[in-house]
Design a protein around this motif. Structure first.
Motif, PDB file in Angstrom:
ATOM      1  N   UNK A   1      12.336  24.223  53.276  1.00  0.00           N
ATOM      2  CA  UNK A   1      13.662  23.608  53.433  1.00  0.00           C
ATOM      3  C   UNK A   1      14.803  24.559  53.085  1.00  0.00           C
ATOM      4  N   UNK A   2      14.492  25.633  52.357  1.00  0.00           N
ATOM      5  CA  UNK A   2      15.555  26.445  51.751  1.00  0.00           C
ATOM      6  C   UNK A   2      16.437  27.110  52.800  1.00  0.00           C
ATOM      7  N   UNK A   3      15.848  27.722  53.825  1.00  0.00           N
ATOM      8  CA  UNK A   3      16.648  28.432  54.838  1.00  0.00           C
ATOM      9  C   UNK A   3      17.612  27.503  55.578  1.00  0.00           C
ATOM     10  N   UNK A   4      17.156  26.370  56.148  1.00  0.00           N
ATOM     11  CA  UNK A   4      18.105  25.483  56.822  1.00  0.00           C
ATOM     12  C   UNK A   4      19.125  24.870  55.856  1.00  0.00           C
ATOM     13  N   UNK A   5      18.707  24.613  54.633  1.00  0.00           N
ATOM     14  CA  UNK A   5      19.624  24.048  53.636  1.00  0.00           C
ATOM     15  C   UNK A   5      20.764  25.023  53.345  1.00  0.00           C
ATOM     16  N   UNK A   6      20.424  26.286  53.074  1.00  0.00           N
ATOM     17  CA  UNK A   6      21.460  27.264  52.743  1.00  0.00           C
ATOM     18  C   UNK A   6      22.310  27.614  53.960  1.00  0.00           C
ATOM     19  N   UNK A   7      21.737  27.525  55.150  1.00  0.00           N
ATOM     20  CA  UNK A   7      22.521  27.742  56.360  1.00  0.00           C
ATOM     21  C   UNK A   7      23.632  26.700  56.475  1.00  0.00           C
ATOM     22  N   UNK A   8      23.311  25.468  56.086  1.00  0.00           N
ATOM     23  CA  UNK A   8      24.284  24.387  56.158  1.00  0.00           C
ATOM     24  C   UNK A   8      25.299  24.433  55.018  1.00  0.00           C
ATOM     25  N   UNK A   9      24.880  24.926  53.854  1.00  0.00           N
ATOM     26  CA  UNK A   9      25.738  24.853  52.667  1.00  0.00           C
ATOM     27  C   UNK A   9      26.427  26.167  52.308  1.00  0.00           C
ATOM     28  N   UNK A  10      26.126  27.230  53.014  1.00  0.00           N
ATOM     29  CA  UNK A  10      26.624  28.555  52.615  1.00  0.00           C
ATOM     30  C   UNK A  10      28.139  28.695  52.681  1.00  0.00           C
ATOM     31  N   UNK A  11      28.821  27.837  53.462  1.00  0.00           N
ATOM     32  CA  UNK A  11      30.272  27.954  53.567  1.00  0.00           C
ATOM     33  C   UNK A  11      30.998  27.046  52.580  1.00  0.00           C
ATOM     34  N   UNK A  12      30.264  26.382  51.681  1.00  0.00           N
ATOM     35  CA  UNK A  12      30.884  25.474  50.725  1.00  0.00           C
ATOM     36  C   UNK A  12      31.515  26.248  49.565  1.00  0.00           C
ATOM     37  N   UNK A  13      32.482  25.623  48.931  1.00  0.00           N
ATOM     38  CA  UNK A  13      33.106  26.230  47.752  1.00  0.00           C
ATOM     39  C   UNK A  13      32.219  26.071  46.533  1.00  0.00           C
ATOM     40  N   UNK A  14      31.504  24.947  46.448  1.00  0.00           N
ATOM     41  CA  UNK A  14      30.629  24.642  45.315  1.00  0.00           C
ATOM     42  C   UNK A  14      29.312  24.070  45.837  1.00  0.00           C
ATOM     43  N   UNK A  15      28.187  24.501  45.218  1.00  0.00           N
ATOM     44  CA  UNK A  15      26.889  23.870  45.479  1.00  0.00           C
ATOM     45  C   UNK A  15      26.361  23.337  44.147  1.00  0.00           C
ATOM     46  N   UNK A  16      26.024  22.056  44.112  1.00  0.00           N
ATOM     47  CA  UNK A  16      25.464  21.411  42.925  1.00  0.00           C
ATOM     48  C   UNK A  16      23.949  21.341  43.087  1.00  0.00           C
ATOM     49  N   UNK A  17      23.214  21.936  42.149  1.00  0.00           N
ATOM     50  CA  UNK A  17      21.757  21.880  42.155  1.00  0.00           C
ATOM     51  C   UNK A  17      21.323  20.908  41.060  1.00  0.00           C
ATOM     52  N   UNK A  18      20.716  19.813  41.463  1.00  0.00           N
ATOM     53  CA  UNK A  18      20.254  18.793  40.526  1.00  0.00           C
ATOM     54  C   UNK A  18      18.839  19.149  40.069  1.00  0.00           C
ATOM     55  N   UNK A  19      18.690  19.482  38.771  1.00  0.00           N
ATOM     56  CA  UNK A  19      17.394  19.897  38.227  1.00  0.00           C
ATOM     57  C   UNK A  19      16.917  18.873  37.186  1.00  0.00           C
ATOM     58  N   UNK A  20      17.330  17.631  37.342  1.00  0.00           N
ATOM     59  CA  UNK A  20      16.883  16.548  36.452  1.00  0.00           C
ATOM     60  C   UNK A  20      15.622  15.908  37.047  1.00  0.00           C
ATOM     61  N   UNK A  21      14.641  16.735  37.356  1.00  0.00           N
ATOM     62  CA  UNK A  21      13.481  16.295  38.107  1.00  0.00           C
ATOM     63  C   UNK A  21      12.364  17.321  37.966  1.00  0.00           C
ATOM     64  N   UNK A  22      11.437  17.321  38.882  1.00  0.00           N
ATOM     65  CA  UNK A  22      10.325  18.283  38.867  1.00  0.00           C
ATOM     66  C   UNK A  22      10.383  19.148  40.115  1.00  0.00           C
ATOM     67  N   UNK A  23      11.011  20.318  40.032  1.00  0.00           N
ATOM     68  CA  UNK A  23      11.113  21.202  41.210  1.00  0.00           C
ATOM     69  C   UNK A  23       9.741  21.630  41.727  1.00  0.00           C
ATOM     70  N   UNK A  24       9.731  22.041  42.989  1.00  0.00           N
ATOM     71  CA  UNK A  24       8.471  22.356  43.671  1.00  0.00           C
ATOM     72  C   UNK A  24       8.254  23.854  43.854  1.00  0.00           C
ATOM     73  N   UNK A  25       8.693  24.643  42.884  1.00  0.00           N
ATOM     74  CA  UNK A  25       8.449  26.080  42.948  1.00  0.00           C
ATOM     75  C   UNK A  25       9.320  26.820  43.929  1.00  0.00           C
ATOM     76  N   UNK A  26      10.553  26.348  44.138  1.00  0.00           N
ATOM     77  CA  UNK A  26      11.443  26.955  45.140  1.00  0.00           C
ATOM     78  C   UNK A  26      12.460  27.925  44.537  1.00  0.00           C
ATOM     79  N   UNK A  27      12.379  28.193  43.230  1.00  0.00           N
ATOM     80  CA  UNK A  27      13.442  28.977  42.597  1.00  0.00           C
ATOM     81  C   UNK A  27      13.576  30.377  43.185  1.00  0.00           C
TER      82      UNK A  27
END
Length: 615
Positions: free
Chosen positions: A380-406
């Motif tokens: 998911x990372x490539x399409x996600x960052x393609x969509x969000x790369x022009x934003x002023x701020x990106x909020x990453x919610x880490x109140x969960x169990x990430x799936x090794x995408x760091x």
């Protein structure tokens, strides 16, 4: 004042050197039963991991401990006790010189957990002290009978008797799991030095409790209390005895500690909650006449966790432990108090509402992106960052169990690769010592990295790999952490049985920031501290996310103001240059270049004004 300072310095020197040079004491001091068991546990563990004959599996070591306990019962002084132990070790067999034990480890040694000073206690005989020093100098090297090295260097016990028929009523037998687990931690737990209570003091306290056990349940609860004392959210005790009894009981609605009160935060089983008349935002004030926090604090000795935030997080699972239903509960709702007699349920008897599908990522307006790190996978990372790369701020919610995408995410956030964590691992050639070995890196050389603001959302649910993910994302430029204290639990998990009916785990490796500051127990420190409130719970608001959006809007407004100021300055500069132009008749029919630039700047200024209004 100088006399006091000199005294303080001398006292500090004596205190800090007391481990390496034990203060001489008389050798005829009487030993209590607990004292003898305390030393027996330490001696048994030391010989298990250091003595060459024991470490290669030449003895049934669990049987030996029971014989030692029985045979030393009559010795009343340090001198007599230590003389017997030294003689007993002598008859075990001669120790050959170790040719490799003095070789320096190629990695830097971590000594915070290491302490064999007790073997040189001057209350013991000279023979005892020299025997143990000789074993240390010529300790076992090679394939250890009781130690397995995990995939990344964590400790895993092996070849342990499972004691299927362990008789908990036999005092000596029920000490075996206590002695076994205590020595696992003593020699192989990377965060022993961070425990709230001295690990030696834990041993003395728990020996007394194990001696006082009267029932099978008390035996398993004593073991649970021991495990809890390592202050590690990776730990815990899975036991068929406690799980097979009505010991863990639940309400059909989840409650959490909010503003130091037990507040219902989620309706889990709608039908059962309706029947019990439980509503979101209800405050549980008393149980069977006792204040809730009094009950919770009394139960904390059975709640594993690295810090208080985690112990409070577990209140739903432990508040009613051991209670018989129905329970009398006092509730507060909208300023009114009500009494209720409530049923309790096993975890498996509660019907959980199907969770709604959560968005992997989304946007708030034109300038803010949001990513749920618990939902996205590497693909998911490539399409996600393609969509969000022009934003002023990106909020990453880490109140969960990430799936090794760091790693995948960091490649878009960092201008270059960077180290974000370093490790300590057990030195199995010298049990009790650890070494600095290995590091974790993220990011890559990327001139087009995301240059906006990054906000990380954290709370007590940010644990272990989620905290590791935060450490990685924190290496990016312009990061702000928003939320509350995290779990403070990091490191490769080592899982193992203590005996056949008791299964546990602990952090097997130490994880630190590159500056060697620990995450264990402390957690990821928020830059902006925010907690949920009772009002927020009632209104079903995510107050941590709300704060992040508020910070994002402030950042956007700041950038707009800066852009507007820059455009206005450029406009004024262009107008001044325009005034200074001298037009001649040859240029009368041409459009000056600066006039075009002036028109463009006016249009850009109007755009900035419109964006500002939209925000």
């Amino acid at each position: 004042m100088r006399k006091f300072s000199l005294f303080a310095i001398v006292f500090f020197f004596l205190l800090t050197n007391s481990h390496s040079q034990p203060i001489p004491r008389t050798s005829d001091e009487n030993l209590s039963k607990v004292d003898k068991l305390y030393y027996t546990c330490k001696i048994w563990g030391f010989l298990k991991y250091y003595h060459p004959l024991v470490s290669k599996g030449s003895y049934e070591w669990d049987e030996k401990i029971q014989k030692i306990i029985s045979q030393t019962a009559g010795y009343q002084t340090h001198e007599a006790f230590s003389e017997y132990i030294a003689r007993w070790i002598y008859y075990m067999g001669q120790i050959k010189p170790c040719n490799t034990c003095n070789q320096r480890n190629s990695n830097e040694v971590f000594l915070e957990n290491f302490d064999l000073s007790w073997t040189q206690d001057r209350r013991f005989t000279e023979k005892f002290r020299s025997t143990f020093k000789n074993i240390e100098k010529n300790r076992f090297q090679g394939d250890h009978h009781y130690i397995e090295k995990g995939k990344i260097g964590e400790f895993i016990p092996k070849n342990e008797q499972q004691h299927f028929d362990l008789n908990w009523k036999d005092e000596n037998q029920r000490l075996i799991p206590l002695f076994r687990f205590w020595n696992y931690v003593e020699y192989f737990y990377p965060y022993k030095y961070l425990t709230e209570q001295s690990w030696d003091d834990v041993l003395k306290e728990m020996i007394s409790k194990f001696l006082e056990v009267n029932t099978k349940v008390e035996f398993h609860l004593a073991m649970l209390e021991l495990v809890v004392k390592i202050d590690d959210s990776h730990a815990g005790l899975m036991t068929t005895v406690l799980e097979g009894m009505p010991y863990y009981n639940y309400l059909p609605a989840r409650f959490d500690i909010i503003e130091n009160q037990a507040v219902i935060t989620e309706i889990i089983d709608a039908a059962k909650s309706r029947q019990a008349d439980l509503q979101l935002g209800d405050v549980i004030t008393k149980i069977n006449g006792k204040p809730v926090m009094q009950v919770h604090n009394a139960n904390k000795r059975y709640i594993w966790g690295s810090n208080e935030a985690i112990k409070d997080r577990s209140i739903y699972h432990t508040l009613f432990m051991g209670m018989q239903a129905p329970v009398d509960v006092t509730l507060e709702r909208d300023g009114s108090t009500k009494m209720a007699s409530l049923s309790l349920y096993k975890y498996s008897d509660i019907s959980y509402s199907k969770a709604s599908q959560k968005e992997k990522w989304t946007t708030y307006g034109d300038s803010i992106g949001y990513v749920n790190m618990g939902e996205i996978s590497s693909g998911d990372v490539a399409p996600m960052m393609s969509e969000l790369s022009d934003k002023t701020v990106i909020i990453f919610d880490v109140r969960n169990s990430p799936k090794g995408t760091y790693r995948a995410v960091s490649k878009y956030l960092n201008p270059s690769d960077t180290t974000f964590a370093i490790y300590t691992k057990p030195d199995f050639t010298y049990p009790g010592k650890f070494v600095w070995e290995g590091k974790a890196k993220c990011g890559s050389n990327n001139p087009d990295y995301f240059k906006g603001m990054i906000i990380l959302l954290v709370d007590e649910n940010t644990q272990s790999h989620a905290e590791f993910t935060c450490m990685s994302l924190q290496t990016a430029p312009n990061v702000v952490v928003v939320g509350s204290q995290t779990a403070g639990t990091n490191g490769k998990v080592s899982k193992f049985p203590i005996i056949t009916s008791q299964y546990t785990a602990m952090s097997g490796t130490g994880v630190y920031y590159p500056n060697r500051s620990a995450v264990q127990r402390v957690g990821i420190t928020p830059d902006v501290y925010v907690e949920q409130t009772m009002q927020g719970i009632k209104e079903k608001r995510d107050e941590i996310l709300e704060k992040a959006i508020e910070i994002s809007k402030e950042k956007i407004a700041e950038e707009i103001a800066e852009a507007k100021a820059a455009l206005e300055k450029a406009l004024m500069d262009s107008m001044m240059r325009l005034d200074s132009l001298r037009l001649d008749s040859l240029q009368m029919n041409a459009i000056p270049i600066d006039t075009l630039r002036l028109d463009t700047l006016r249009i850009d200024t109007l755009k900035v004004d419109n964006i500002e209004k939209d925000q």
